[in-house]
Design an enzyme around this catalytic site. Structure first.
Site, PDB file in Angstrom:
ATOM      1  N   GLY A  51     -23.349  10.720  85.626  1.00 50.83           N
ATOM      2  CA  GLY A  51     -23.670  10.073  86.897  1.00 50.83           C
ATOM      3  C   GLY A  51     -25.134  10.260  87.208  1.00 50.83           C
ATOM      4  N   CYS A  78     -22.484  14.925  80.452  1.00 52.08           N
ATOM      5  CA  CYS A  78     -23.724  14.893  81.216  1.00 52.08           C
ATOM      6  C   CYS A  78     -23.518  15.495  82.620  1.00 52.08           C
ATOM      7  CB  CYS A  78     -24.260  13.466  81.256  1.00 52.08           C
ATOM      8  SG  CYS A  78     -25.982  13.366  81.737  1.00 52.08           S
ATOM      9  N   TYR A  79     -23.615  14.695  83.674  1.00 51.70           N
ATOM     10  CA  TYR A  79     -23.383  15.243  85.025  1.00 51.70           C
ATOM     11  C   TYR A  79     -22.016  15.937  85.091  1.00 51.70           C
ATOM     12  CZ  TYR A  79     -22.471  15.474  90.030  1.00 51.70           C
ATOM     13  OH  TYR A  79     -22.150  15.920  91.283  1.00 51.70           O
ATOM     14  N   HIS A 165     -24.449  11.529  75.382  1.00 47.56           N
ATOM     15  CA  HIS A 165     -23.387  10.557  75.664  1.00 47.56           C
ATOM     16  C   HIS A 165     -22.651  10.126  74.397  1.00 47.56           C
ATOM     17  CE1 HIS A 165     -24.191   9.874  79.930  1.00 47.56           C
ATOM     18  NE2 HIS A 165     -25.407  10.239  79.608  1.00 47.56           N
ATOM     19  N   GLU A 167     -20.094   8.378  74.167  1.00 41.39           N
ATOM     20  CA  GLU A 167     -19.491   7.040  74.302  1.00 41.39           C
ATOM     21  C   GLU A 167     -20.461   5.919  73.941  1.00 41.39           C
ATOM     22  OE1 GLU A 167     -20.518   9.032  76.609  1.00 41.39           O
ATOM     23  OE2 GLU A 167     -21.172   8.041  78.443  1.00 41.39           O
ATOM     24  N   ASP A 223      -7.441 -15.662  82.058  1.00 37.40           N
ATOM     25  CA  ASP A 223      -6.803 -14.629  82.876  1.00 37.40           C
ATOM     26  C   ASP A 223      -5.559 -15.140  83.596  1.00 37.40           C
ATOM     27  OD1 ASP A 223      -9.091 -13.453  82.014  1.00 37.40           O
ATOM     28  OD2 ASP A 223     -10.119 -13.567  83.943  1.00 37.40           O
ATOM     29  N   LYS A 365     -11.555  -7.916  79.381  1.00 36.73           N
ATOM     30  CA  LYS A 365     -11.389  -9.308  78.947  1.00 36.73           C
ATOM     31  C   LYS A 365     -10.869  -9.428  77.506  1.00 36.73           C
ATOM     32  CE  LYS A 365     -12.474 -13.663  80.139  1.00 36.73           C
ATOM     33  NZ  LYS A 365     -12.253 -14.197  81.497  1.00 36.73           N
TER      34      LYS A 365
END
Ligand code: XMP
Length: 509
Positions: A51, A78-79, A165, A167, A223, A365
């Site tokens: 964050g 991280c945060y 990170h 990710e 959708d 999506k």
């Protein structure tokens, strides 16, 4: 399942994506979720996201530290790691300067998260503060040149922290680290597939709806079509769909959709032809926001009048996707300024006392597309490029008239034909034409012409939040331009839009 706590990182959705890609279900919740609610979710593991805040800021987001005593493995990123450290008695220093970009990670103890990742790997850093003192029970497992505490572990409590990170694709072996966390540390199973999702959702919806009726606004887009298919499989003819033709659709689109939807979705669909009414209210309107507001209002009126004819309806189904939900709950997602007002049937549930059913609200999506395929929808519905609710009205700059709609429809039809033939349709997020309210001089044969300009817009994007203009080959653009000017009456000039989003937007209005 894995619970992701949202501390406001721009990478949150990415964490969720990575976990889902490994076939583990995950959910993102705000930090104010309490330990009892966490327990009720029965997560196999918790990930605390990064964050932008510093833990020393007054209103920095925090979660109840009791989360570290639930005997559930936690990974702080991280945060998230800094919060864990400070909550458990360690300390974090305010360095004031940011470390941003690539760094070389030296793995000292290749255990848990770091098992089998090698001893020297590239990682992606983005932080200001750093860990100074570890809480009791923790040890350092990796460092970089400028960050001594780059990864930590408390093996007994199964608490992990990383400053970089994992990710982000720039962290080599990042996915392997997440895999280690999910399967070795948390003991997750690879059970999240679209097949299992479909099966579970179909039975939950069936139970919830009982013998009531459900209404759904069908637009022909991915959708709403997938939502309709899912509901149909779940509750059969207790579902009624409403398709509103607003007169702002592409060439023959209403007709084509009617045929496709009827063929592939053997569902109750009510087609409402309301073009004349939309065009009447839009007459002479030039301001983009006014156009959007009018279309939104008329759509609501038409939809509501139709919905009221369906007796016994207690639910409204919508194809809301996860990115919309995350945006509205994000810890830092305060009031964002309205760039363009999107219309939907937002006000209807309250007005008609309908409960909402949003079966796609935890999906991205591309997952929706896989789900559509799993449910047996044809490619022509699954791979449709997004088309905005206000339709061609926001692609005609200036006032909307029938002749201008005809010109744009013809250009758009020809453009999509070429895009499809050349194999670009699926690769592009969107490709369309915009009709400008200016005429310019040209020469055709030996005669002077004074006609309209159209702009071609083709963009690549993952989620429409950002987009880049597509580098279509010049020869291909040349061919499109030639065909448009030769074949569409009323156009003598074609330009190509080379702006990205931001600072531009995808649509012109
Ligand atoms: P912008 O122009 O804001 O568009 O970059 C982002 C994406 O949203 C679509 N769009 C809409 N979709 N109703 C919709 O359903 C709307 O009012 C609307 N306006 C824009 C646009 O086509 C792009 O994919």
């Amino acid at each position: 399942m894995i619970l992701i706590i949202d501390f406001g990182s721009q990478y949150n959705q990415l964490i969720a994506r990575r976990v889902r890609e490994l076939h583990v279900y995950c959910q993102i919740d705000p930090p104010n979720i309490n330990p009892a609610a966490i327990k009720a979710l029965k997560p196999d593991g918790i990930i605390l996201s990064g964050g932008p805040a510093s833990i020393y800021e007054k209103n920095s987001p925090r979660i109840d530290p009791a989360v570290f005593d639930l005997k559930i493995p936690v990974l702080g990123i991280c945060y998230g790691m800094q919060f864990m450290v400070s909550a458990m008695g360690g300390s974090v220093s305010r360095s004031g300067k940011r470390e941003y970009g690539f760094a070389e990670l030296l793995v000292k103890k290749p255990e848990g998260l770091l098992e089998g990742v090698g001893n020297k790997i590239t990682c992606w850093m983005s932080h200001g503060d750093s860990i100074e003192k570890l809480p009791p029970g923790f040890k350092i497992t990796a460092s970089t040149d400028s960050t001594r505490v780059a990864a930590i572990v408390n093996s007994r409590k199964k608490l992990y922290g990383v400053q970089y990170h994992p990710e982000v694709a720039h962290t080599r072996m990042g996915k392997k680290m997440l895999r280690n966390f999910l399967f070795d540390v948390c003991g997750c199973k690879r059970s999240w597939t679209m097949k299992s999702f479909a099966r579970d959702t179909i039975s939950t919806v069936r139970e919830r709806v009982g013998d009531k009726r459900v209404i759904l606004g069908l637009s022909g887009g991915v959708d709403s079509s997938v939502t309709a298919m899912l509901l149909h499989k779940s509750i059969g003819n207790k579902l009624t769909c409403i398709f509103v033709d607003n007169g702002l659709l592409r060439k023959n689109e209403g007709e084509k959709l009617k045929v496709t939807l009827k063929r592939h979705l053997a569902i109750n669909i009510r087609f409402v032809s309301a073009g004349a009414r939309f065009l009447r209210d839009l007459k002479g309107v030039v301001n983009p926001e006014k156009k959007r507001k009018i279309i939104g209002r008329v759509f609501m009126e038409v939809f509501e009048a139709e919905a009221r004819k369906i007796k016994g309806a207690e639910f409204l189904a919508q194809g809301t996707l996860y990115p919309d939900v995350i945006e509205s709950i994000s810890a830092f997602g305060g009031p964002t300024s309205i760039i363009k007002s999107h219309h939907n049937v937002g006000g209807l549930p309250k007005k008609m006392k309908l409960a909402l059913i949003e079966p796609l609200k935890y999906l991205f999506k591309d997952e929706v597309r896989v789900l559509g395929k799993t449910l047996g929808l044809p490619d022509e519905l699954i791979w449709r490029q997004p088309f905005p609710g206000p339709g061609l009205a926001i692609r005609i700059i200036g006032a909307i008239t029938r002749p201008r709609l005809t010109i744009l429809r013809n250009v758009d039809d020809l453009l999509l034909d070429e895009i499809k033939k050349a194999g670009y349709y699926k690769k592009l997020w969107q490709s369309f034409a915009v009709l400008l309210p200016i005429k310019t001089v040209g020469v055709m044969g030996d005669r002077r012409t004074y006609e309209n300009i159209v702009a071609i817009r083709a963009v690549t994007s993952k989620d429409a939040m950002t987009a880049d203009w597509a580098r279509l080959p010049h020869a291909f653009l040349g061919k499109i331009s030639n065909r448009i000017i030769n074949e569409v009456n009323g156009v003598n000039r074609v330009v190509y839009d080379i702006s990205s989003k931001p600072p531009s937007t995808i649509e012109w209005e």
